[in-house]
Design an enzyme around this catalytic site. Structure first.
Site, PDB file in Angstrom:
ATOM      1  N   ARG A   1       0.834  -1.216   0.000  1.00  0.00           N
ATOM      2  CA  ARG A   1       0.000   0.000   0.000  1.00  0.00           C
ATOM      3  C   ARG A   1       0.866   1.263   0.000  1.00  0.00           C
ATOM      4  O   ARG A   1       0.481   2.286   0.577  1.00  0.00           O
ATOM      5  CB  ARG A   1      -0.981   0.017   1.180  1.00  0.00           C
ATOM      6  CG  ARG A   1      -2.088  -1.009   1.064  1.00  0.00           C
ATOM      7  CD  ARG A   1      -3.323  -0.631   1.871  1.00  0.00           C
ATOM      8  NE  ARG A   1      -3.101  -0.547   3.279  1.00  0.00           N
ATOM      9  CZ  ARG A   1      -3.474  -1.461   4.180  1.00  0.00           C
ATOM     10  NH1 ARG A   1      -4.105  -2.551   3.795  1.00  0.00           N
ATOM     11  NH2 ARG A   1      -3.241  -1.293   5.460  1.00  0.00           N
TER      12      ARG A   1
ATOM     13  N   ARG B   1      -3.445   6.507   0.510  1.00  0.00           N
ATOM     14  CA  ARG B   1      -4.050   7.658   1.191  1.00  0.00           C
ATOM     15  C   ARG B   1      -3.138   8.410   2.144  1.00  0.00           C
ATOM     16  O   ARG B   1      -3.478   9.514   2.555  1.00  0.00           O
ATOM     17  CB  ARG B   1      -5.293   7.183   1.953  1.00  0.00           C
ATOM     18  CG  ARG B   1      -6.423   6.716   1.054  1.00  0.00           C
ATOM     19  CD  ARG B   1      -7.562   6.127   1.869  1.00  0.00           C
ATOM     20  NE  ARG B   1      -7.189   4.848   2.462  1.00  0.00           N
ATOM     21  CZ  ARG B   1      -7.948   4.176   3.324  1.00  0.00           C
ATOM     22  NH1 ARG B   1      -9.104   4.685   3.721  1.00  0.00           N
ATOM     23  NH2 ARG B   1      -7.553   3.006   3.805  1.00  0.00           N
TER      24      ARG B   1
ATOM     25  N   ARG C   1      -7.354  11.817  -5.770  1.00  0.00           N
ATOM     26  CA  ARG C   1      -8.576  11.141  -5.314  1.00  0.00           C
ATOM     27  C   ARG C   1      -9.790  12.076  -5.312  1.00  0.00           C
ATOM     28  O   ARG C   1     -10.938  11.608  -5.449  1.00  0.00           O
ATOM     29  CB  ARG C   1      -8.335  10.591  -3.906  1.00  0.00           C
ATOM     30  CG  ARG C   1      -9.472   9.788  -3.294  1.00  0.00           C
ATOM     31  CD  ARG C   1      -9.592   8.414  -3.912  1.00  0.00           C
ATOM     32  NE  ARG C   1     -10.524   7.576  -3.165  1.00  0.00           N
ATOM     33  CZ  ARG C   1     -11.839   7.609  -3.296  1.00  0.00           C
ATOM     34  NH1 ARG C   1     -12.385   8.441  -4.162  1.00  0.00           N
ATOM     35  NH2 ARG C   1     -12.610   6.819  -2.585  1.00  0.00           N
TER      36      ARG C   1
ATOM     37  N   ASP D   1      -6.717  -3.161  -7.135  1.00  0.00           N
ATOM     38  CA  ASP D   1      -7.331  -3.712  -5.931  1.00  0.00           C
ATOM     39  C   ASP D   1      -7.585  -5.195  -6.148  1.00  0.00           C
ATOM     40  O   ASP D   1      -7.861  -5.622  -7.277  1.00  0.00           O
ATOM     41  CB  ASP D   1      -8.648  -2.991  -5.620  1.00  0.00           C
ATOM     42  CG  ASP D   1      -9.138  -3.292  -4.223  1.00  0.00           C
ATOM     43  OD1 ASP D   1      -9.921  -4.258  -4.054  1.00  0.00           O
ATOM     44  OD2 ASP D   1      -8.744  -2.595  -3.280  1.00  0.00           O
TER      45      ASP D   1
ATOM     46  N   TYR E   1     -14.653 -12.153   1.031  1.00  0.00           N
ATOM     47  CA  TYR E   1     -15.307 -10.880   0.717  1.00  0.00           C
ATOM     48  C   TYR E   1     -16.623 -11.107  -0.023  1.00  0.00           C
ATOM     49  O   TYR E   1     -17.626 -10.441   0.238  1.00  0.00           O
ATOM     50  CB  TYR E   1     -14.393 -10.012  -0.149  1.00  0.00           C
ATOM     51  CG  TYR E   1     -13.373  -9.217   0.616  1.00  0.00           C
ATOM     52  CD1 TYR E   1     -13.761  -8.156   1.438  1.00  0.00           C
ATOM     53  CD2 TYR E   1     -12.004  -9.491   0.502  1.00  0.00           C
ATOM     54  CE1 TYR E   1     -12.821  -7.409   2.137  1.00  0.00           C
ATOM     55  CE2 TYR E   1     -11.064  -8.740   1.196  1.00  0.00           C
ATOM     56  CZ  TYR E   1     -11.472  -7.716   2.011  1.00  0.00           C
ATOM     57  OH  TYR E   1     -10.552  -6.975   2.698  1.00  0.00           O
TER      58      TYR E   1
END
Length: 356
Positions: A28, A32, A41, A77, A155
């Site tokens: 990652r 962010r 974003r 992702d 998921y």
């Protein structure tokens, strides 16, 4: 554009060759915690960023512009696979992934597209890889990836993240045959997807089995390890058959302490370790058969830069000093509230301590 790598440290370490120091990258690392990522974003929702090759390439490159990293990982992702199978996945700010229509029972599997056209459904990732390779111009290797089948199934059944994974784990007890059918459906798509990533220019591949630690050792041996091995062996076989470079492959089975010996016998070249695994014990249990990757606690980045340097240097030492079968990384990914300069301190400490 050149195909020649100016820095192949990561690939040499993955292949078990001697290195001048430990290569370092971070899970990652595009994300962010970077102000420049958050600026991009503002203009796009998450999956639009993934599906827009120039945007995905831009955010992939952002951490390399800040830090002397030894690799970049394509911005995407793991949940693009369920999307390719026909499921709707939304990324809700502050909450994470959400599946409006999860798989409640095996009957729901009838709604899935079992064998989608990989180029038609996931071609945007290949295009993002090509654009990133153009911008990299040989600076460092590019990492491609996918999620592990059990993690993706979890998921798809849970409908998002979970504290207990009780719905997904219940499938393994209630519907063992259908669970394997779903897992192999996911795995077979993942194989073709990873091959396409290499065809587009990925130099190394990683499979993220993020929820491995939720499984019992018996269930890991039945519902995860065979699928992970199937992916690695099939990808390598297909690459060789097509005359493509058989790239190194990494497995990151988070929490699967009990499986280190089994993973050491798998077709993977690199085993990723989370922060709860002891480096010396991992080296002993894998018998030097694989390159190890990891495994600093990401929360160490909340400490002072001096603390970060101390913890990172100790980690490198515990992995044998960093010259050989070792790739430095965190034991999981960056957090949104991490300070960029603290990641810089980690990278500097690894590169300084492992080059002595």
């Amino acid at each position: 554009m050149t195909n020649e790598l100016k820095n192949d440290l990561l690939l040499r370490a993955a292949r078990g060759e001697q290195t001048e120091r430990a290569p370092v990258w971070v899970m990652r690392q595009a994300g962010r915690y970077l102000p420049e990522f958050m600026e991009v974003r503002k203009s796009y929702d998450f999956f639009t960023m993934c599906r827009t090759p120039k945007v995905a390439a831009e955010v992939t490159m952002q951490p390399l512009r800040r830090f002397p990293l030894d690799a970049v990982i394509i911005f995407s992702d793991i949940l693009v696979i369920p999307q390719a199978l026909g499921m709707t996945v939304e990324m809700i700010p502050g909450k994470g992934p959400h599946f409006p229509e999860p798989l409640i029972t095996p009957e729901c599997m009838k709604k899935l597209t079992a064998k989608p056209d990989v180029k038609a459904t996931l071609g945007y990732v290949s295009e993002a890889i090509k654009e990133t390779k153009r911008q990299l111009d040989g600076q460092v290797p590019l990492i491609g990836f996918c999620g592990g089948p059990w993690t993706l199934m979890a998921y798809m059944v849970e409908g998002g993240g979970s504290k207990t994974f009780s719905k997904a784990k219940a499938w393994l007890y209630k519907y063992p045959v259908e669970s394997l059918e779903l897992l192999y459906m996911i795995a077979d798509l993942s194989i073709d997807y990873l091959v396409e990533q290499v065809r587009a220019g990925a130099n190394i591949l990683q499979v993220f089995e993020s929820w491995a630690g939720e499984l019992t050792p018996v269930h890991f041996a039945k519902y995860s390890l065979p699928l992970l091995s199937h992916i690695a062996s099939s990808v390598k076989t297909k690459l060789a058959a097509e005359g493509l470079t058989v790239v190194p492959m990494t497995v990151f089975a988070k929490g699967a302490h009990y499986a280190l010996e089994d993973l050491a016998e798998s077709p993977y070249d690199v085993i990723g370790l989370d922060w709860t695994m002891d480096p010396k014990e991992a080296i002993r249990r894998t018998g030097g058969k694989k390159t190890l990757q990891g495994n600093m606690d990401p929360c160490a980045l909340y400490g002072s830069t001096e603390t970060i340097a101390e913890v990172a240097s100790d980690m490198v030492a515990r992995f044998g000093g960093g010259k050989g079968r070792y790739i430095a990384n965190m034991g999981h990914g960056m957090n949104p509230d991490h300070q960029p300069d603290h990641l810089g301190a980690f990278i500097a400490a690894v590169q300084g301590s492992s080059s002595k």
